[in-house]
Scaffold this motif. Sequence first.
Motif, PDB file in Angstrom:
ATOM      1  N   PHE A  80       0.823  -1.226   0.000  1.00 21.05           N
ATOM      2  CA  PHE A  80       0.000   0.000   0.000  1.00 21.05           C
ATOM      3  C   PHE A  80       0.851   1.267   0.000  1.00 21.05           C
ATOM      4  CE2 PHE A  80      -3.516  -2.887   0.997  1.00 21.05           C
ATOM      5  CZ  PHE A  80      -4.421  -2.425   0.054  1.00 21.05           C
TER       6      PHE A  80
ATOM      7  N   TYR B  31      -4.076   4.675  -5.674  1.00 21.80           N
ATOM      8  CA  TYR B  31      -5.204   3.988  -5.003  1.00 21.80           C
ATOM      9  C   TYR B  31      -6.554   4.587  -5.388  1.00 21.80           C
ATOM     10  CZ  TYR B  31      -8.298   1.957  -1.582  1.00 21.80           C
ATOM     11  OH  TYR B  31      -9.348   1.289  -1.004  1.00 21.80           O
TER      12      TYR B  31
ATOM     13  N   GLY C 213      -8.200   0.914   8.969  1.00 15.56           N
ATOM     14  CA  GLY C 213      -7.714   0.663   7.602  1.00 15.56           C
ATOM     15  C   GLY C 213      -8.296   1.731   6.696  1.00 15.56           C
TER      16      GLY C 213
ATOM     17  N   GLY D  88      -7.097   3.920   4.749  1.00 13.34           N
ATOM     18  CA  GLY D  88      -6.546   4.175   3.419  1.00 13.34           C
ATOM     19  C   GLY D  88      -6.310   5.652   3.172  1.00 13.34           C
TER      20      GLY D  88
ATOM     21  N   ARG E 136     -10.968   8.287   2.185  1.00 16.02           N
ATOM     22  CA  ARG E 136     -12.116   8.719   1.369  1.00 16.02           C
ATOM     23  C   ARG E 136     -13.415   8.758   2.180  1.00 16.02           C
ATOM     24  NH1 ARG E 136     -14.746   4.336  -1.577  1.00 16.02           N
ATOM     25  NH2 ARG E 136     -14.016   2.346  -0.752  1.00 16.02           N
ATOM     26  N   HIS E 137     -13.604   7.782   3.095  1.00 19.30           N
ATOM     27  CA  HIS E 137     -14.801   7.832   3.940  1.00 19.30           C
ATOM     28  C   HIS E 137     -14.591   8.823   5.091  1.00 19.30           C
ATOM     29  CE1 HIS E 137     -15.029   3.685   2.138  1.00 19.30           C
ATOM     30  NE2 HIS E 137     -16.202   4.182   1.805  1.00 19.30           N
TER      31      HIS E 137
ATOM     32  N   ASP F  49      -4.267   3.521  10.010  1.00 15.76           N
ATOM     33  CA  ASP F  49      -3.772   2.736   8.880  1.00 15.76           C
ATOM     34  C   ASP F  49      -2.308   2.373   9.104  1.00 15.76           C
ATOM     35  OD1 ASP F  49      -5.124   2.306   5.874  1.00 15.76           O
ATOM     36  OD2 ASP F  49      -2.941   2.094   5.896  1.00 15.76           O
ATOM     37  N   LEU F  50      -1.931   1.282   8.460  1.00 17.06           N
ATOM     38  CA  LEU F  50      -0.579   0.750   8.553  1.00 17.06           C
ATOM     39  C   LEU F  50       0.375   1.462   7.602  1.00 17.06           C
ATOM     40  CD1 LEU F  50       1.061  -1.760   9.639  1.00 17.06           C
ATOM     41  CD2 LEU F  50       0.129  -3.040   7.723  1.00 17.06           C
ATOM     42  N   SER F  51      -0.167   2.028   6.532  1.00 16.84           N
ATOM     43  CA  SER F  51       0.679   2.597   5.475  1.00 16.84           C
ATOM     44  C   SER F  51       0.850   4.106   5.656  1.00 16.84           C
ATOM     45  CB  SER F  51       0.046   2.298   4.101  1.00 16.84           C
ATOM     46  OG  SER F  51       0.562   3.171   3.130  1.00 16.84           O
TER      47      SER F  51
ATOM     48  N   MET G 277      -0.396   5.932   2.471  1.00 16.85           N
ATOM     49  CA  MET G 277      -1.859   6.075   2.384  1.00 16.85           C
ATOM     50  C   MET G 277      -2.303   7.193   3.340  1.00 16.85           C
ATOM     51  SD  MET G 277      -3.036   3.812   0.132  1.00 16.85           S
ATOM     52  CE  MET G 277      -4.660   3.094   0.361  1.00 16.85           C
TER      53      MET G 277
ATOM     54  N   ASP H 238      -0.710  -0.665  13.203  1.00 15.70           N
ATOM     55  CA  ASP H 238      -1.276  -1.926  12.753  1.00 15.70           C
ATOM     56  C   ASP H 238      -2.616  -2.080  13.485  1.00 15.70           C
ATOM     57  OD1 ASP H 238      -1.893  -4.739  12.520  1.00 15.70           O
ATOM     58  OD2 ASP H 238       0.171  -5.039  11.910  1.00 15.70           O
ATOM     59  N   ALA H 239      -3.644  -2.446  12.747  1.00 16.25           N
ATOM     60  CA  ALA H 239      -4.981  -2.552  13.356  1.00 16.25           C
ATOM     61  C   ALA H 239      -5.050  -3.667  14.399  1.00 16.25           C
ATOM     62  CB  ALA H 239      -6.026  -2.781  12.270  1.00 16.25           C
TER      63      ALA H 239
ATOM     64  N   LEU I  37     -13.697  -0.845   6.114  1.00 14.68           N
ATOM     65  CA  LEU I  37     -14.344  -1.049   4.818  1.00 14.68           C
ATOM     66  C   LEU I  37     -13.369  -1.467   3.738  1.00 14.68           C
ATOM     67  CD1 LEU I  37     -16.627   2.112   5.047  1.00 14.68           C
ATOM     68  CD2 LEU I  37     -17.249  -0.273   5.539  1.00 14.68           C
ATOM     69  N   CYS I  38     -13.914  -2.287   2.831  1.00 18.50           N
ATOM     70  CA  CYS I  38     -13.135  -2.651   1.652  1.00 18.50           C
ATOM     71  C   CYS I  38     -11.847  -3.358   2.089  1.00 18.50           C
ATOM     72  CB  CYS I  38     -12.837  -1.365   0.888  1.00 18.50           C
ATOM     73  SG  CYS I  38     -12.646  -1.593  -0.851  1.00 18.50           S
ATOM     74  N   GLU I  39     -11.981  -4.322   3.007  1.00 19.71           N
ATOM     75  CA  GLU I  39     -10.823  -5.035   3.574  1.00 19.71           C
ATOM     76  C   GLU I  39      -9.831  -4.057   4.198  1.00 19.71           C
ATOM     77  OE1 GLU I  39     -13.118  -6.821   1.359  1.00 19.71           O
ATOM     78  OE2 GLU I  39     -11.577  -6.300  -0.088  1.00 19.71           O
TER      79      GLU I  39
ATOM     80  N   ALA J 213      -7.659  -3.676   6.458  1.00 20.35           N
ATOM     81  CA  ALA J 213      -6.859  -4.472   7.391  1.00 20.35           C
ATOM     82  C   ALA J 213      -7.433  -5.873   7.679  1.00 20.35           C
ATOM     83  CB  ALA J 213      -6.622  -3.742   8.715  1.00 20.35           C
TER      84      ALA J 213
HETATM   85  C1  LIG Z   1      -8.157  -1.880   0.252  1.00 21.13           C
HETATM   86  S1  LIG Z   1      -7.614  -0.581   1.295  1.00 21.13           S
HETATM   87  C2  LIG Z   1      -9.135   0.014   1.985  1.00 21.13           C
HETATM   88  C3  LIG Z   1      -9.022   1.461   2.382  1.00 21.13           C
HETATM   89  C4  LIG Z   1     -10.331   2.151   2.755  1.00 21.13           C
HETATM   90  N1  LIG Z   1     -10.969   1.532   3.898  1.00 21.13           N
HETATM   91  C5  LIG Z   1     -11.271   2.200   1.590  1.00 21.13           C
HETATM   92  O1  LIG Z   1     -12.427   1.761   1.719  1.00 21.13           O
HETATM   93  O2  LIG Z   1     -10.872   2.712   0.537  1.00 21.13           O
HETATM   94  C6  LIG Z   1      -6.898  -1.441   2.671  1.00 21.13           C
HETATM   95  C7  LIG Z   1      -6.201  -0.519   3.661  1.00 21.13           C
HETATM   96  O3  LIG Z   1      -5.896  -1.272   4.829  1.00 21.13           O
HETATM   97  C8  LIG Z   1      -4.593  -0.899   5.259  1.00 21.13           C
HETATM   98  N2  LIG Z   1      -4.056  -2.016   6.046  1.00 21.13           N
HETATM   99  C9  LIG Z   1      -3.662  -3.229   5.605  1.00 21.13           C
HETATM  100  N3  LIG Z   1      -3.276  -3.989   6.629  1.00 21.13           N
HETATM  101  C10 LIG Z   1      -3.410  -3.230   7.745  1.00 21.13           C
HETATM  102  C11 LIG Z   1      -3.188  -3.460   9.132  1.00 21.13           C
HETATM  103  N4  LIG Z   1      -2.732  -4.629   9.574  1.00 21.13           N
HETATM  104  N5  LIG Z   1      -3.455  -2.463   9.987  1.00 21.13           N
HETATM  105  C12 LIG Z   1      -3.919  -1.258   9.567  1.00 21.13           C
HETATM  106  N6  LIG Z   1      -4.166  -0.990   8.274  1.00 21.13           N
HETATM  107  C13 LIG Z   1      -3.909  -1.967   7.374  1.00 21.13           C
HETATM  108  C14 LIG Z   1      -3.823  -0.628   3.991  1.00 21.13           C
HETATM  109  O4  LIG Z   1      -2.667   0.151   4.236  1.00 21.13           O
HETATM  110  C15 LIG Z   1      -4.877   0.061   3.147  1.00 21.13           C
HETATM  111  O5  LIG Z   1      -4.856   1.448   3.336  1.00 21.13           O
END
Ligand SMILES: C[S@@+](CC[C@H](N)C(=O)[O-])C[C@H]1O[C@@H](n2cnc3c(N)ncnc32)[C@H](O)[C@@H]1O
Length: 252
Positions: free
Chosen positions: A11, A18, A50, A52, A55-56, A71-73, A76, A97-98, A113-115, A117
């Motif tokens: 990410f 993104y 998470g 990202g 956007r929300h 968020d982890l990134s 982002m 990290d979540a 949302l949208c995976e 984490a």
């Molecule tokens: C597919 S994006 C979804 C972003 C946002 N929720 C959306 O709906 O657009 C997944 C996000 O989860 C974050 N992420 C992944 N693993 C994570 C973790 N272990 N802890 C926190 N954030 C994490 C990524 O950095 C990325 O920004």
Amino acid sequence: MTERTSWQRFFDEHAPIYDDNVFVQNTLREVEFLLGELSLPQGGSILDVGCGTGRHAVELAKRGYAVTGIDLSTEMLARAAKAADAAGVSVEWIHSDATRFSLPQRFDAAICLCEGAFGLLSQTDDPIEQPLAILRNISRSLKPDAKAMLTVLNGVAMLRRATDSEVAAGQFDLQSLAVSSAHPPREGLDAVAVRERGFVPTELALLLRLAGLSVVSMGGGTAGNWGKRPLDLDEMEIMVVARKTAEPLAGA
Ligand SMILES: C[S@@+](CC[C@H](N)C(=O)[O-])C[C@H]1O[C@@H](n2cnc3c(N)ncnc32)[C@H](O)[C@@H]1O
């Protein structure tokens, strides 16, 4: 934080593009929908796990809610902070990290949302403990009766798509419902090997229950096609709304 995980690297490098993904083009409709589901008080506090590029989170802040995004990134989050500045709103951004954050019990709702984490496994994550840790952290941060909304990969659809040869090659692990794959984060970059897992509704309900959350509704929640409808066998994502009814059971 220690060495970057595979998803963090993915990410960080995917961040510049993104917001061009097709699955993120329905943010306004999604925000209206989730506000209809979450029963928030005016100006209430929302945790976006998470988050990202925010956007929300930014749209919710524009509507007067007090939003915290995790968020982890860092890349982002940097884009999320820029988007908030451009919109003239204030959002609390947390780099974590979540599976590890800890916040006081002060939120009126949470979204993941949208995976965001949930089920995005590092190469060493335990496939059950990772999502459970996220749910426990979310639950601990929610006020009693507050709701959480998640959209997660539908394990039933993943099972229907998987082939025997993918299982034999270790690309789809039946025990964890995890797919291992490799993708370049954007054109011209090396592929990053990642793991993501799906959930069947019964396991999802059980994980939520262990975290002190009771299912309010579960249905189809594929990005770009949110709505109140029963889960379809081939639907990409499950949308679950849950309510905090107890404190999480102690665990690892
Ligand atoms: C597919 S994006 C979804 C972003 C946002 N929720 C959306 O709906 O657009 C997944 C996000 O989860 C974050 N992420 C992944 N693993 C994570 C973790 N272990 N802890 C926190 N954030 C994490 C990524 O950095 C990325 O920004």
